[in-house]
Write a protein that holds these residues in place. Structure first.
Motif, short mmCIF file in Angstrom:
data_model
loop_
_atom_site.label_atom_id
_atom_site.label_comp_id
_atom_site.label_asym_id
_atom_site.label_seq_id
_atom_site.Cartn_x
_atom_site.Cartn_y
_atom_site.Cartn_z
N THR A 1 0.92 -1.30 -0.16
CA THR A 1 -0.24 0.04 -0.02
C THR A 1 0.76 1.15 0.06
O THR A 1 2.07 1.08 0.22
CB THR A 1 -0.97 0.08 1.26
OG1 THR A 1 -0.17 0.01 2.37
CG2 THR A 1 -1.85 -1.13 1.29
N ALA A 2 0.25 2.48 -0.27
CA ALA A 2 1.14 3.71 -0.29
C ALA A 2 1.42 3.99 0.94
O ALA A 2 0.76 3.52 1.94
CB ALA A 2 0.28 4.71 -1.09
N GLY A 3 2.74 4.73 1.14
CA GLY A 3 3.07 5.13 2.44
C GLY A 3 2.69 6.66 2.66
O GLY A 3 1.69 7.18 1.84
N SER A 4 3.30 7.26 3.59
CA SER A 4 2.82 8.59 3.99
C SER A 4 3.43 9.76 3.31
O SER A 4 3.19 10.76 3.21
CB SER A 4 3.12 8.76 5.37
OG SER A 4 4.64 8.77 5.57
N PHE B 1 6.14 3.36 0.72
CA PHE B 1 5.23 2.37 0.59
C PHE B 1 5.46 1.31 1.71
O PHE B 1 6.30 1.46 2.62
CB PHE B 1 5.34 1.58 -0.66
CG PHE B 1 6.93 0.96 -0.67
CD1 PHE B 1 7.05 -0.48 -0.20
CD2 PHE B 1 7.89 1.66 -1.39
CE1 PHE B 1 8.30 -1.12 -0.50
CE2 PHE B 1 9.25 0.84 -1.36
CZ PHE B 1 9.49 -0.27 -0.88
N THR B 2 4.38 0.65 2.08
CA THR B 2 4.06 -0.13 3.32
C THR B 2 3.88 -1.73 2.63
O THR B 2 2.97 -1.73 1.79
CB THR B 2 3.02 0.32 4.20
OG1 THR B 2 3.45 1.49 4.85
CG2 THR B 2 2.70 -0.83 5.11
N VAL B 3 4.67 -2.69 3.22
CA VAL B 3 4.31 -3.96 2.87
C VAL B 3 4.00 -4.68 4.08
O VAL B 3 4.46 -4.50 5.26
CB VAL B 3 5.49 -4.57 2.30
CG1 VAL B 3 5.83 -3.96 0.94
CG2 VAL B 3 6.68 -4.59 3.22
N THR B 4 2.96 -5.54 3.86
CA THR B 4 2.19 -6.46 4.94
C THR B 4 2.27 -7.78 4.32
O THR B 4 1.72 -8.17 3.41
CB THR B 4 0.71 -5.99 5.44
OG1 THR B 4 1.09 -4.73 5.84
CG2 THR B 4 0.36 -6.75 6.52
N LEU B 5 2.74 -8.67 5.12
CA LEU B 5 2.94 -10.00 4.85
C LEU B 5 2.01 -10.90 5.79
O LEU B 5 1.98 -10.99 6.96
CB LEU B 5 4.30 -10.71 4.82
CG LEU B 5 5.13 -10.22 3.73
CD1 LEU B 5 5.88 -8.92 4.18
CD2 LEU B 5 5.99 -11.07 2.94
N VAL B 6 0.97 -11.61 5.22
CA VAL B 6 0.27 -12.51 6.21
C VAL B 6 0.28 -13.78 5.78
O VAL B 6 -0.19 -14.23 4.40
CB VAL B 6 -1.25 -11.99 6.15
CG1 VAL B 6 -2.31 -12.83 6.91
CG2 VAL B 6 -1.67 -10.73 6.57
N ASN B 7 0.60 -15.02 6.79
CA ASN B 7 0.74 -16.21 6.35
C ASN B 7 -0.50 -17.00 7.11
O ASN B 7 -0.41 -17.00 8.30
CB ASN B 7 2.12 -16.68 6.81
CG ASN B 7 2.17 -18.33 6.41
OD1 ASN B 7 1.56 -19.19 7.08
ND2 ASN B 7 2.88 -18.52 5.42
N THR B 8 -1.44 -17.43 6.35
CA THR B 8 -2.48 -18.20 6.83
C THR B 8 -2.08 -19.43 7.58
O THR B 8 -2.75 -19.99 8.42
CB THR B 8 -3.56 -18.36 6.00
OG1 THR B 8 -3.20 -19.12 4.88
CG2 THR B 8 -4.31 -16.92 5.69
#
Length: 536
Positions: free
Chosen positions: A180-183, A188-195
């Motif tokens: 997603t876009a940063g401030s 930019f911002t990265v988020t990693l989600v492992n289910t």
């Protein structure tokens, strides 16, 4: 339409069986280390796990289909999307067939083995035209998800790659990367989600400017290993990656332990044939073919072998969590099992030296406890993971690219992987390439004193490690007969393993992890047949 042998077995569900004469004790067998009386009541109903028919019925059932069949690849092209099925299912079927032949001396089991081995060899990477992470197509079996490092590449709006993210924690393909876009416009911002493992990692307001304190590569490196063992590599400088959701994709590795598990029973066939004039007349051609296949497969791992220590390592930059580190003891000895059989079959000095070196390595890991039994660790003592390592500030000088700091990891060996260690030790001892009779007695006591136990009602239970820590449930108990190589030094190994099976009554239909457990069940049923000859 003409049916081949495998199709015939599937359709008919029957095959002719020959005699049932028991064999004499294996050469160099030692007397029992203890003379404990049977502590458990005799089976009065249910399945007879020492009966030949039990194995034969389940072997025919296994051949009807399901994961782990010999014609299925070892990587995630399998129908069920899992990896390593040949190594952790079919290999046990092959081993069970070897042990059933050793028990009953009926060549039906060798013919069955040939049916499966031919198909296993047909799905080597070279035959399939697939490659490992280096682009090499080799005479072995690659694996990837869930074991290997996952990658995703973030690109700018023109599709130019900017940043590569790497997750070393297993099950990387169950991770979704969201950008997603940063401030600020350049952030930019990265988020990693492992289910699968239920873990998340977030890095906010990163940039692709190497001079910035928020440079993505530096920020992620500073936070490593983090919950997902994440690292990053710049593909190009500058730019801003485009927002979106992106998958992780793993790269294929050929694991030494997989090669060892698959080829061990194949090399055992070669050893049996070359050791018998009768079998040589019947199977000479197949034995020569399989010997070449085993030689080629183990040679794939020559670059991992450390002659000075007897360890295998994961070479640096191999896409695994602990590249640059010694492999776990069981993974070195998993390949060592095959090397023992090749040494016996050929007398090759190179194989003999490697087996002796691995035997010295394992001997040095064994500690005598208060009960005169052996204990040892999962990771080799004195190794990088056992001692622990820290970042140097640069991936070029770090021990591991994908996990810049790790350990110390000093857990005791679990009994499932420990069975591989014991199998190697006994085979090396019988080959006179390492260990002593006292070592064998102490390994048997590891099972009878540390692993085996009873509950308050006098029923058999099992601990999860070689040090006797933590009680395990039925799924752990199902692995117990894989310690059967130790039973010549104490028949109580067989007694307790059989009592566990009589208590829990595992069957293919009841096994909650049938996809993998079916192979184990066949091998363990074969071992309960094999070990019965040592009962007093």
């Amino acid at each position: 339409m003409q049916l081949d042998r495998r199709d015939f077995l599937r359709v008919s569900g029957a095959a002719a069986l020959a005699g049932t004469a028991l064999t004499a004790l294996t050469a160099h067998a030692m007397p029992a280390a203890s003379a404990q009386n049977t502590r458990f009541p005799a089976r009065t109903s249910g399945i007879d796990y020492t009966a030949r028919r039990t194995f034969d019925d389940w072997d025919r059932l296994f051949q009807q289909g399901g994961p782990g069949q010999p014609d299925q690849p070892n990587d995630n092209t399998n129908a069920d999307g899992r990896s390593g099925m040949l190594a952790w299912s079919q290999s046990y079927v092959l081993l069970g067939l070897v042990r059933m032949y050793e028990t009953y001396r009926d060549t039906y089991y060798l013919d069955r083995l040939i049916d499966n081995v031919d198909q296993v060899l047909a799905v080597r990477d070279r035959e399939r035209g697939v490659t490992d992470y280096r682009g090499l197509s080799l005479p072995a079996w690659r694996a990837d998800h869930p074991y290997t490092t996952g990658y995703t590449t973030l690109a700018d709006s023109n599709g130019n790659p900017l940043l590569e993210l790497r997750q070393a924690l297993p099950y990387a393909e169950d991770t979704t990367v969201t950008l997603t876009a940063g401030s600020t416009p350049e952030a930019f911002t990265v988020t990693l989600v492992n289910t699968q493992v239920n873990r998340t990692a977030t890095h906010t307001d990163l940039t692709m400017d190497p001079a910035s304190p928020d440079y993505a590569v530096s920020r992620i490196y500073a936070a490593a290993p983090g919950p997902l063992q994440l690292t990053a590599r710049a593909v190009a400088g500058g730019g801003v990656p485009v927002a979106g959701e992106f998958p992780m994709r793993t790269k294929a590795v050929i694991f030494a332990v997989h090669t060892g598990m698959i080829t061990y029973p194949i090399a055992s066939f070669v050893r049996l044939v070359y050791g018998s004039p009768v079998l040589r007349r019947r199977y000479r051609s197949k034995a020569a073919e399989y010997l070449t296949a085993c030689r080629e497969a183990v040679a794939v791992h020559d670059w991992e072998y450390q002659a000075a220590t007897g360890h295998l390592i994961w070479p640096k930059e191999q896409p695994l969590a602990y590249d640059g580190c010694e492999q776990p003891i069981n993974q070195t000895l998993g390949l060592g099992q095959t090397l023992v059989e090749l040494a016996l079959a050929t007398g090759d000095r190179g194989y003999r030296r490697k087996v002796a070196s691995m035997a010295r390595m394992f001997s040095g890991q064994l500690a005598v406890d208060a009960g005169d039994a052996y204990q040892w660790r999962y990771w080799p003592m004195g190794g990088r993971l056992y001692d622990g390592f820290t970042k140097t500030g640069s991936p070029e000088t770090d021990v591991s690219v994908f996990t810049p700091s790790g350990g110390p990891a000093r857990q005791f060996e679990d009994i499932s992987h420990g069975a591989i260690d014991v199998e190697f030790a006994v085979r090396a001892f019988r080959a006179r390439l390492g260990f002593t009779g006292l070592d064998m007695a102490r390994l048997a006591r590891t099972y009878t004193q540390n692993v085996a136990s009873t509950d308050p009602d006098g029923l058999p239970v099992i601990h999860t490690t070689v040090a006797g820590t933590t009680l395990g449930g039925p799924s752990v108990a199902h692995q117990a007969p894989r310690w059967m190589q130790a039973t010549p030094w104490d028949p109580a190994v067989h007694e307790h393993c059989l009592a566990l099976y009589d208590r829990y009554q595992p069957t293919p239909e009841r096994d909650g992890q049938q996809a993998i457990g079916f192979g184990w069940l066949l091998a363990n049923t074969a071992y309960l047949n094999w070990g019965a000859r040592y009962r007093r």
